[in-house]
Scaffold this motif. Structure first.
Motif, PDB file in Angstrom:
ATOM      1  N   SER B 103       0.814  -1.220   0.000  1.00 24.02           N
ATOM      2  CA  SER B 103       0.000   0.000   0.000  1.00 24.02           C
ATOM      3  C   SER B 103       0.851   1.274   0.000  1.00 24.02           C
ATOM      4  CB  SER B 103      -0.938   0.011   1.201  1.00 24.02           C
ATOM      5  OG  SER B 103      -0.189   0.089   2.393  1.00 24.02           O
ATOM      6  N   PHE B 104       2.126   1.166   0.352  1.00 28.30           N
ATOM      7  CA  PHE B 104       3.001   2.332   0.307  1.00 28.30           C
ATOM      8  C   PHE B 104       3.791   2.332  -1.002  1.00 28.30           C
ATOM      9  CE2 PHE B 104       6.400   5.220   0.984  1.00 28.30           C
ATOM     10  CZ  PHE B 104       5.962   6.139   1.925  1.00 28.30           C
ATOM     11  N   MET B 105       3.377   3.152  -1.943  1.00 33.10           N
ATOM     12  CA  MET B 105       4.039   3.273  -3.247  1.00 33.10           C
ATOM     13  C   MET B 105       4.341   1.914  -3.883  1.00 33.10           C
ATOM     14  SD  MET B 105       6.530   6.581  -2.908  1.00 33.10           S
ATOM     15  CE  MET B 105       6.735   6.746  -4.670  1.00 33.10           C
ATOM     16  N   GLY B 106       3.344   1.037  -3.830  1.00 31.27           N
ATOM     17  CA  GLY B 106       3.504  -0.271  -4.469  1.00 31.27           C
ATOM     18  C   GLY B 106       4.619  -1.114  -3.868  1.00 31.27           C
ATOM     19  N   GLY B 107       4.907  -0.852  -2.588  1.00 27.98           N
ATOM     20  CA  GLY B 107       5.955  -1.639  -1.928  1.00 27.98           C
ATOM     21  C   GLY B 107       7.315  -1.466  -2.579  1.00 27.98           C
ATOM     22  N   SER B 108       7.494  -0.367  -3.275  1.00 28.31           N
ATOM     23  CA  SER B 108       8.733  -0.219  -4.048  1.00 28.31           C
ATOM     24  C   SER B 108       9.954  -0.055  -3.139  1.00 28.31           C
ATOM     25  CB  SER B 108       8.619   0.960  -5.018  1.00 28.31           C
ATOM     26  OG  SER B 108       8.277   2.136  -4.323  1.00 28.31           O
ATOM     27  N   MET B 109      11.085  -0.597  -3.610  1.00 26.06           N
ATOM     28  CA  MET B 109      12.326  -0.571  -2.825  1.00 26.06           C
ATOM     29  C   MET B 109      13.203   0.611  -3.222  1.00 26.06           C
ATOM     30  SD  MET B 109      15.155  -3.492  -1.906  1.00 26.06           S
ATOM     31  CE  MET B 109      15.499  -4.119  -3.539  1.00 26.06           C
ATOM     32  N   GLY B 110      13.231   1.599  -2.345  1.00 30.08           N
ATOM     33  CA  GLY B 110      14.179   2.703  -2.490  1.00 30.08           C
ATOM     34  C   GLY B 110      15.252   2.546  -1.423  1.00 30.08           C
ATOM     35  N   SER B 111      15.946   3.651  -1.132  1.00 28.73           N
ATOM     36  CA  SER B 111      17.050   3.582  -0.166  1.00 28.73           C
ATOM     37  C   SER B 111      16.578   3.156   1.221  1.00 28.73           C
ATOM     38  CB  SER B 111      17.744   4.934  -0.069  1.00 28.73           C
ATOM     39  OG  SER B 111      18.273   5.299  -1.314  1.00 28.73           O
ATOM     40  N   VAL B 112      15.388   3.633   1.648  1.00 26.97           N
ATOM     41  CA  VAL B 112      14.911   3.294   2.993  1.00 26.97           C
ATOM     42  C   VAL B 112      14.601   1.797   3.090  1.00 26.97           C
ATOM     43  CG1 VAL B 112      12.948   3.521   4.576  1.00 26.97           C
ATOM     44  CG2 VAL B 112      14.087   5.565   3.702  1.00 26.97           C
ATOM     45  N   VAL B 113      13.883   1.280   2.104  1.00 26.00           N
ATOM     46  CA  VAL B 113      13.559  -0.148   2.133  1.00 26.00           C
ATOM     47  C   VAL B 113      14.844  -0.977   2.103  1.00 26.00           C
ATOM     48  CG1 VAL B 113      12.447  -2.050   0.896  1.00 26.00           C
ATOM     49  CG2 VAL B 113      11.260   0.132   1.148  1.00 26.00           C
ATOM     50  N   GLY B 114      15.758  -0.636   1.221  1.00 23.55           N
ATOM     51  CA  GLY B 114      17.020  -1.370   1.117  1.00 23.55           C
ATOM     52  C   GLY B 114      17.819  -1.301   2.410  1.00 23.55           C
ATOM     53  N   GLU B 115      17.858  -0.110   2.995  1.00 19.31           N
ATOM     54  CA  GLU B 115      18.623   0.085   4.232  1.00 19.31           C
ATOM     55  C   GLU B 115      17.994  -0.688   5.387  1.00 19.31           C
ATOM     56  OE1 GLU B 115      21.518   1.429   4.710  1.00 19.31           O
ATOM     57  OE2 GLU B 115      21.473   1.304   6.897  1.00 19.31           O
ATOM     58  N   LYS B 116      16.665  -0.624   5.485  1.00 18.29           N
ATOM     59  CA  LYS B 116      15.999  -1.315   6.602  1.00 18.29           C
ATOM     60  C   LYS B 116      16.130  -2.841   6.479  1.00 18.29           C
ATOM     61  CE  LYS B 116      12.400   1.847   8.226  1.00 18.29           C
ATOM     62  NZ  LYS B 116      10.940   1.887   8.488  1.00 18.29           N
ATOM     63  N   ILE B 117      15.965  -3.353   5.267  1.00 22.38           N
ATOM     64  CA  ILE B 117      16.127  -4.798   5.062  1.00 22.38           C
ATOM     65  C   ILE B 117      17.560  -5.198   5.439  1.00 22.38           C
ATOM     66  CG2 ILE B 117      16.241  -6.632   3.290  1.00 22.38           C
ATOM     67  CD1 ILE B 117      13.359  -5.928   3.753  1.00 22.38           C
ATOM     68  N   THR B 118      18.518  -4.381   4.995  1.00 23.29           N
ATOM     69  CA  THR B 118      19.922  -4.660   5.297  1.00 23.29           C
ATOM     70  C   THR B 118      20.169  -4.621   6.805  1.00 23.29           C
ATOM     71  OG1 THR B 118      20.543  -3.727   3.169  1.00 23.29           O
ATOM     72  CG2 THR B 118      22.306  -3.960   4.772  1.00 23.29           C
ATOM     73  N   GLN B 119      19.618  -3.608   7.470  1.00 24.75           N
ATOM     74  CA  GLN B 119      19.775  -3.513   8.936  1.00 24.75           C
ATOM     75  C   GLN B 119      19.178  -4.730   9.637  1.00 24.75           C
ATOM     76  OE1 GLN B 119      18.567  -0.002  11.078  1.00 24.75           O
ATOM     77  NE2 GLN B 119      19.930   1.299   9.898  1.00 24.75           N
ATOM     78  N   ALA B 120      18.022  -5.161   9.163  1.00 27.78           N
ATOM     79  CA  ALA B 120      17.371  -6.333   9.765  1.00 27.78           C
ATOM     80  C   ALA B 120      18.274  -7.559   9.619  1.00 27.78           C
ATOM     81  CB  ALA B 120      16.013  -6.582   9.105  1.00 27.78           C
TER      82      ALA B 120
END
Lengths: 304, 259
Positions: B103-120
């Motif tokens: 629901s958030f911009m089609g779940g698209s992966m930008g820097s925040v998504v990439g960074e958070k996944i990496t942090q996890a």
């Protein structure tokens, strides 16, 4: 003192010519680069490899499904050093274009690249990749055989490959299909090459809702060598001259970089590569990431 | 609070009454879940502690309109970006989770998504805790240009570290998971689960149809198709999700010689 005078005149003339050339380069639009990078007859990976070494031996197949002509790979030597070459292959003429699917690989292309990269690792050969593709092939068979999985594996394995990897974007750097052979220690782009997450046409039709705005999209996407140098995504830009001269420039970089990288302990090489990738991205409110990564590195050491 | 809600099923067009599993009783359509709805299905009560709460997207290629688009999506979805990460417990076992929201911009992966996944993932590596990622994404966030593409390399290289620290990665593919997320961490799990009927692929169905100039066969790229082709380990209903994950966590304890 007429000699000096002449010399000064010559110098100023040369300077003026240089300014004209430079400003002409500066005026080259992003769209110009898009068109140049796609130009029929532009020097491709196979040609560069053959211009750089006269003993290139092509190797075939992914040992799983087939051989993808859109991905070329094999071994050649430069200055006595054996190197594994991998590259997207668009073909030099229309007939070849069709045969190589315009450089758009199926999963077997990426899996061939992976096989050759692992082979290079085993025998301590450095890897040199030439990127020139509109993207991975979006077809039925490609999906059925797991193009997403194939690219994902390459990203993961290349990130920790225990041998130096140099990448050169020599034409079109199209999205995940380009990245699939684009993770390495150093990334260079030819002056007129482009590298982007989607084609300007795709960007225009999805985000600008008007496919005819591709030119505008190319500008907005910041996909030229100069843009990416400013972003720190690539290490350097290589001037484009005649194919032979350009090949020589690339060859010089390969020799220079491999002299340095091959002398490094491979553990450090991999760590530096991961650190570089880890740092890419722009966010606000993020936290310092270096210490946790260092801790993970220590952990992997104790596990060894 | 009764966990009932009514909605129109986008698949069968019927007005339906949904419980906390949010599955259409007529056609078995899986409605998207918010991160908190997802957590209530799998995590021990009140065990979730969110990480990287304050992280926000910026506009790295200075693209006109991107900031507005972000604000609009933040307002509409009440989420800060397309993934939430944190630590929780599943049947008493500590794990790191990441939950993406289409629901958030089609779940698209930008820097925040990439960074958070990496942090996890890094967090999991540090403590040897399994990392569980629920994917839902249309692919890379084009508005961030080359930076979005690079997040594929970033998350995949983090996954390589999981390998080296022998930390398990479990992926749960939900509808839809395509593009750059499929071609990076989503396909790198030790075990890959999928929800029934989810679209899973690299190129989107319309792009493929455009390439081959014909309609795609029924069920193409669905979870069941991917199971048959060997890219998914199993399809899991929402009712079985918690117990399945719990079993996986138990059976993937790190056993390192001489540790």
């Amino acid at each position: 003192m007429s000699e000096i005078k002449d010399d000064t005149m010559l110098k100023s003339t040369l300077e003026r010519i240089e300014t004209i050339v430079t400003s002409a380069k500066e005026q080259k639009s992003s769209w110009d680069c898009v068109l140049l990078s796609r130009q029929q007859g532009r020097t491709g990976a196979k040609q560069y490899i053959n211009l750089m070494c006269d003993d290139f031996m092509e190797l075939h197949g992914d040992r799983l499904y087939g051989d993808d002509p859109a991905m070329v790979g094999g071994i050649g030597t430069i200055g006595g050093r054996a190197i594994t070459f991998i590259g997207n292959h668009k073909g030099a003429n229309f007939k070849e274009n069709v045969l190589c699917n315009y450089g758009m690989s199926n999963p077997e292309g990426y899996r061939k690249a992976l096989r050759l990269a692992k082979q290079a690792e085993k025998f301590g050969r450095p890897v040199v990749c030439f990127i020139d593709t509109p993207g991975a092939y979006p077809g039925l068979g490609s999906e059925e055989r797991g193009i997403g999985e194939a690219i994902a594996q390459n990203l993961k394995v290349f990130a920790t490959l225990k041998t130096p990897v140099l990448c050169f974007i020599i034409g079109e750097g199209g999205s995940g299909g380009a990245l699939g052979i684009g993770v390495g220690d150093k990334l260079y782009m030819l002056e007129n090459a482009v590298y982007s997450v989607i084609t300007p046409e795709g960007f225009a039709s999805i985000l600008l809702r008007d496919p005819s705005k591709a030119k505008e999209a190319a500008e907005a996407m910041k996909m030229t060598a100069r843009n990416l140098k400013e972003f720190g995504v690539i290490h350097d830009i290589i001037a484009e001259k005649s194919p032979i001269e350009t090949a020589q420039l690339i060859k010089d970089i390969i020799i220079r970089d491999l002299d340095v990288l091959c002398a490094k302990p491979v553990e450090n090489l991999v760590r530096y590569r991961i650190r570089k990738i880890r740092g890419i991205g722009e966010v606000s409110g993020g936290k310092e990431w270096w210490d946790p990564l260092l801790e993970v590195f220590k952990k992997t050491e104790s596990l060894r | 609070m009764a966990n009932k809600s009514s909605a129109l099923c986008p698949q069968c067009q019927k007005e339906v009454e949904l419980d906390s599993h949010k599955i259409c009783p007529y056609c078995n359509f899986y409605f998207p879940l918010t991160p908190s709805e997802r957590l209530s299905l799998i995590a021990d009560e009140d065990s979730f502690v969110e990480m990287a709460v304050g992280m926000r997207s910026v506009n790295p290629i200075a693209l006109a309109g991107y900031e507005d688009k972000l604000k609009e999506n933040q307002k509409k979805s009440s989420l800060s970006d397309a993934v939430s990460i944190g630590k929780c417990r599943i049947e008493g076992q500590d794990v790191v989770v990441g939950i993406m929201s289409f629901s958030f911009m089609g779940g698209s992966m930008g820097s925040v998504v990439g960074e958070k996944i990496t942090q996890a993932i890094i967090e999991g590596c540090l403590n040897g805790e399994p990392v569980i990622l629920f994917t839902a994404s249309g692919g890379a966030r084009m508005q961030e240009g080359i930076f979005s593409l690079m997040q594929m390399a970033k998350t995949a290289s983090a996954a390589a570290l999981l390998e080296e620290t022998r930390t398990p990665l479990f992926i749960v593919l939900t509808n839809p998971t395509t593009g750059g997320v499929t071609a990076s961490f989503a396909m790198l799990g030790d075990v890959i689960l999928a929800e029934p009927g989810a679209v899973i692929g690299f190129a989107g169905p319309r792009v493929i149809e455009g390439t081959i100039r014909e309609k795609l066969p029924e069920g193409f790229q669905r979870s069941e198709f991917q199971l048959e082709r060997g890219f998914v380990d199993m399809i899991v209903t929402r009712g079985k999700l918690r117990s399945t994950l719990s079993y996986l966590i138990k059976t993937h304890t790190r056993r390192i010689p001489n540790e």
